[in-house]
Scaffold this motif. Structure first.
Motif, short mmCIF file in Angstrom:
data_model
loop_
_atom_site.label_atom_id
_atom_site.label_comp_id
_atom_site.label_asym_id
_atom_site.label_seq_id
_atom_site.Cartn_x
_atom_site.Cartn_y
_atom_site.Cartn_z
N SER A 225 1.01 -1.02 -0.04
CA SER A 225 0.05 -0.04 0.11
C SER A 225 0.91 1.27 0.14
O SER A 225 0.61 2.36 -0.68
N ARG B 122 -4.75 2.49 2.17
CA ARG B 122 -4.53 2.46 3.59
C ARG B 122 -3.56 1.66 3.79
O ARG B 122 -3.22 0.30 3.61
N THR C 118 -5.81 -6.87 5.25
CA THR C 118 -6.71 -6.60 3.93
C THR C 118 -6.84 -8.20 3.56
O THR C 118 -6.11 -8.57 2.82
N ASP D 100 -4.30 -3.71 -5.51
CA ASP D 100 -3.39 -3.92 -4.19
C ASP D 100 -4.25 -5.03 -3.80
O ASP D 100 -5.30 -5.09 -3.37
MG LIG Z 1 -1.62 -3.07 2.29
#
Ligand SMILES: [Mg+2]
Ligand SMILES: Nc1nc2c(ncn2[C@@H]2O[C@H](COP(=O)(O)OP(=O)(O)O)[C@@H](O)[C@H]2O)c(=O)[nH]1
Length: 204
Positions: free
Chosen positions: A34, A47, A55, A74
């Motif tokens: 990220s 984030r 995540t 991502d």
């Molecule tokens: Mg991340």
């Protein structure tokens, strides 16, 4: 460079249809996916977190620069040892579905923490990724992250170790740091070049 968050998706049916080339970031939890995405677009859109493995979704971002329009994805981190079996199994299914079914996918950035020894799992994953991507005319770019954390003297052998473990030339491993802004311009140029390549992807 303009960028915006599009959607968090956990299944193929919620992947967005953006009609632009896509570049995905993969790597272990906490490797800096990220942060790198934010560094590339020059905005805090993804984030970042100190807690690994949070995540479990694929986050899609649309990016438009002077030279290209593309999507950055991502992906959830892989290989976190503390995750229970079902979580890892689910991760594998989501990633495999993504890699196989995402027709717009042109490249995958495989992020490796420059301070970690490349494991057999990492090397196997790289080979699988490369197989999946080259089959469809795409490519895998290997990115060493957090290079600011090593001294100059330690950095060179660390990069060498990554290249050797993956059977790559030294020049094929890109050294980056988001905190010290190392390698970001080079990577951005590579991504823009891939995204603006007019060659169509092989279909099917
Ligand atoms: Mg991340
Ligand atoms: N020193 C340093 N820390 C970094 C760098 N990139 C990421 N980090 C830190 O590593 C942690 C994990 O980063 P994150 O981007 O959330 O990793 P992700 O889980 O792969 O998305 C955060 O605390 C970041 O601030 C870097 O280039 N240098």
């Amino acid at each position: 460079m303009r960028s915006k968050f599009i959607i968090s998706a956990e299944k193929v049916s919620s992947f967005p249809e953006l009609g632009v080339p896509e570049i995905a970031l993969v790597g272990r939890s906490n490797v800096g996916k990220s942060s790198l995405l934010n560094g590339l677009v020059g905005a805090q859109i993804a984030r970042t977190s100190r807690t690994p493995g949070r995540t479990q979704l694929i986050n899609f971002f649309e990016v438009e620069s002077k030279h290209a329009k593309f999507c950055l994805a991502d992906l959830p981190g892989y290989g976190f040892a503390r995750a229970p079996g079902p979580v890892r199994a689910r991760w594998k299914r989501v990633i495999e579905a993504y890699l196989v079914q995402r027709e717009s996918l042109k490249a995958v950035l495989l992020l490796l923490d420059v301070r970690r020894t490349v494991s057999e799992d990492d090397a196997t994953f790289f080979e699988e990724l490369r197989g999946a991507l080259t089959d469809r005319g795409g490519e895998v770019l290997v990115v060493a992250t957090k290079c600011d954390k090593l001294s100059k003297a330690d950095l060179k052998p660390a990069l060498h170790q990554i290249a050797e473990a993956l059977n790559l030339e030294k020049a094929d491993v890109l050294a980056t740091s988001t905190t010290k802004h190392i390698g970001l311009d080079t990577l951005r140029e590579q991504i823009e070049s891939i995204a603006s390549d007019p060659r169509p992807m092989p279909s099917g």
